[in-house]
Design a protein around this motif. Structure first.
Motif, mmCIF file in Angstrom:
data_model
loop_
_atom_site.group_PDB
_atom_site.id
_atom_site.type_symbol
_atom_site.label_atom_id
_atom_site.label_comp_id
_atom_site.label_asym_id
_atom_site.label_seq_id
_atom_site.Cartn_x
_atom_site.Cartn_y
_atom_site.Cartn_z
ATOM 1 N N ALA A 128 0.843 -1.191 0.000
ATOM 2 C CA ALA A 128 0.000 0.000 0.000
ATOM 3 C C ALA A 128 0.878 1.240 0.000
ATOM 4 O O ALA A 128 1.758 1.370 0.838
ATOM 5 N N GLN A 129 0.636 2.126 -0.951
ATOM 6 C CA GLN A 129 1.486 3.308 -0.988
ATOM 7 C C GLN A 129 0.872 4.432 -1.799
ATOM 8 O O GLN A 129 -0.034 4.243 -2.608
ATOM 9 N N VAL A 130 1.424 5.633 -1.536
ATOM 10 C CA VAL A 130 1.137 6.821 -2.322
ATOM 11 C C VAL A 130 2.444 7.199 -3.019
ATOM 12 O O VAL A 130 3.482 7.327 -2.364
ATOM 13 N N THR A 131 2.369 7.336 -4.325
ATOM 14 C CA THR A 131 3.568 7.684 -5.071
ATOM 15 C C THR A 131 3.417 9.074 -5.673
ATOM 16 O O THR A 131 2.320 9.485 -6.074
ATOM 17 N N GLN A 132 4.524 9.777 -5.741
ATOM 18 C CA GLN A 132 4.564 11.107 -6.327
ATOM 19 C C GLN A 132 5.726 11.185 -7.298
ATOM 20 O O GLN A 132 6.792 10.636 -7.049
ATOM 21 N N ASN A 133 5.511 11.915 -8.377
ATOM 22 C CA ASN A 133 6.592 12.164 -9.336
ATOM 23 C C ASN A 133 6.447 13.536 -9.960
ATOM 24 O O ASN A 133 5.325 13.974 -10.236
ATOM 25 N N PRO A 134 7.575 14.241 -10.154
ATOM 26 C CA PRO A 134 8.923 13.815 -9.765
ATOM 27 C C PRO A 134 9.175 14.022 -8.274
ATOM 28 O O PRO A 134 8.375 14.645 -7.596
ATOM 29 N N ARG A 135 10.289 13.529 -7.769
ATOM 30 C CA ARG A 135 10.643 13.752 -6.380
ATOM 31 C C ARG A 135 11.342 15.099 -6.206
ATOM 32 O O ARG A 135 11.227 15.743 -5.164
ATOM 33 N N TYR A 136 12.067 15.496 -7.219
ATOM 34 C CA TYR A 136 12.763 16.779 -7.199
ATOM 35 C C TYR A 136 12.545 17.467 -8.545
ATOM 36 O O TYR A 136 12.571 16.811 -9.587
ATOM 37 N N LEU A 137 12.347 18.775 -8.489
ATOM 38 C CA LEU A 137 12.123 19.519 -9.726
ATOM 39 C C LEU A 137 12.608 20.947 -9.552
ATOM 40 O O LEU A 137 12.237 21.615 -8.580
ATOM 41 N N ILE A 138 13.436 21.369 -10.490
ATOM 42 C CA ILE A 138 13.863 22.764 -10.562
ATOM 43 C C ILE A 138 13.351 23.307 -11.881
ATOM 44 O O ILE A 138 13.597 22.718 -12.936
ATOM 45 N N THR A 139 12.618 24.418 -11.808
ATOM 46 C CA THR A 139 12.044 24.980 -13.012
ATOM 47 C C THR A 139 12.189 26.505 -12.991
ATOM 48 O O THR A 139 12.751 27.070 -12.053
ATOM 49 N N VAL A 140 11.665 27.131 -14.021
ATOM 50 C CA VAL A 140 11.744 28.595 -14.094
ATOM 51 C C VAL A 140 10.350 29.194 -14.029
ATOM 52 O O VAL A 140 9.339 28.536 -14.333
ATOM 53 N N THR A 141 10.286 30.435 -13.658
ATOM 54 C CA THR A 141 9.014 31.147 -13.539
ATOM 55 C C THR A 141 8.216 31.063 -14.833
ATOM 56 O O THR A 141 8.759 31.289 -15.914
ATOM 57 N N GLY A 142 6.930 30.692 -14.686
ATOM 58 C CA GLY A 142 6.029 30.694 -15.825
ATOM 59 C C GLY A 142 5.958 29.414 -16.635
ATOM 60 O O GLY A 142 5.089 29.292 -17.508
ATOM 61 N N LYS A 143 6.811 28.465 -16.382
ATOM 62 C CA LYS A 143 6.805 27.222 -17.157
ATOM 63 C C LYS A 143 5.890 26.194 -16.505
ATOM 64 O O LYS A 143 6.201 25.641 -15.441
#
Lengths: 111, 115
Positions: B2-17
Motif C-alpha cells: 500500500a502506498q502513495v507515489t509522487q513524481n517527480p521527487r525533485y524539480l527545478i524549473t523557471v518562472t512561468g513554465k
C-alpha cells in the motif's frame, strides 16, 4: 476561525526522560484529531486518531489523550529513535473536509 | 504494498513554465489531498478531493489546479509557477467513514524550486 497550536516548538530530552507535547485546538466541532510523526525529508506517518474527550490511545512509548480543548502526546522513557517532528491535525465539523495541521513539535532525544 | 507515489521527487524549473506533479494511490481511497510544507508555516492544505470529479479548495489554493478523473490519481498543476511556490509538496490519501476523513497516508514528497 479554526486553529491548531502546538507547543513547545522544539524539545530536547535526555534518553529516558519522559515528557508531553501539547496540541490545543479551537474548532466549532471536532470530527477527529490526528497525531503524525515526520522524519526529516519524509512524509508524515500516522500515529493516532482521537474522536471524543476522554479518549486515550497507546502505542509503545507513546500515549495520546484528548480533552475538549487540547490533546497531549505523552512520551515515556524516550529513546533516540523517537527523535522526529510530531504533528497534530484536526478535522472540524464546519470546514467541510478540510484538514488543519499544527506547525509541529521538533523532538530531539539525546543518548 | 500500500502506498502513495509522487513524481517527480525533485524539480527545478523557471518562472512561468507550466508543470504537473503526479500523485497515485493503490489503496482505493476516496479522499486525496495536496499539501505544501514550508519552514515556520507547517503543512498547509492546497486542494482536496472526496471522490472522482469532486474537488475543493484548501487553505492555500491560489496558483494551483487539480483534477480527479480517476479514483487513484490526483495530479497537481502549476499553470504559471512563481518563486513563492518553491516548497516541499506532499500528496496524501485516506479512506472515509462515518466521522469523515480517516488517517491519511502520505507520499514521499516533491521538492520544487522555482527560479
Amino acid at each position: 476561525e479554526d486553529q491548531v497550536t502546538q507547543s513547545p516548538e522544539a524539545l530536547r530530552l535526555q534518553e529516558g526522560e519522559s515528557s508531553s507535547l501539547n496540541c490545543s485546538y479551537t474548532v466549532s466541532g471536532l470530527r477527529g484529531l490526528f497525531w503524525y510523526r515526520q522524519d526529516p525529508g519524509k512524509g508524515p506517518e500516522f500515529l493516532f486518531t482521537l474522536y471524543s474527550a476522554g479518549e486515550e490511545k497507546e502505542k509503545e512509548r507513546l500515549k495520546a489523550t484528548l480533552t475538549k480543548k487540547e490533546s497531549f502526546l505523552h512520551i515515556t522513557a524516550p529513546k533516540p529513535e523517537d527523535s522526529a517532528t510530531y504533528l497534530c491535525a484536526v478535522h472540524s465539523l464546519n470546514r467541510d473536509d478540510k484538514i488543519i495541521f499544527g506547525k509541529g513539535t521538533r523532538l530531539h532525544i539525546l543518548p | 504494498e500500500a502506498q502513495v507515489t509522487q513524481n517527480p521527487r525533485y524539480l527545478i524549473t523557471v518562472t512561468g513554465k507550466k508543470l504537473t506533479v503526479t500523485c497515485s494511490q493503490n489503496m482505493n481511497h476516496e479522499y486525496m489531498s495536496w499539501y505544501r510544507q514550508d519552514p515556520g508555516l507547517g503543512l498547509r492544505q492546497i486542494y482536496y478531493s472526496m471522490n472522482v470529479e469532486v474537488t475543493d479548495k484548501g487553505d492555500v489554493p491560489e496558483g494551483y489546479k487539480v483534477s480527479r478523473k480517476e479514483k487513484r490519481n490526483f495530479p497537481l498543476i502549476l499553470e504559471s509557477p512563481s518563486p513563492n511556490q518553491t516548497s516541499l509538496y506532499f500528496c496524501a490519501s485516506s479512506s472515509t467513514g462515518l466521522a469523515g476523513v480517516n488517517e491519511q497516508f502520505f507520499g514521499p514528497g516533491t521538492r520544487l524550486t522555482v527560479l
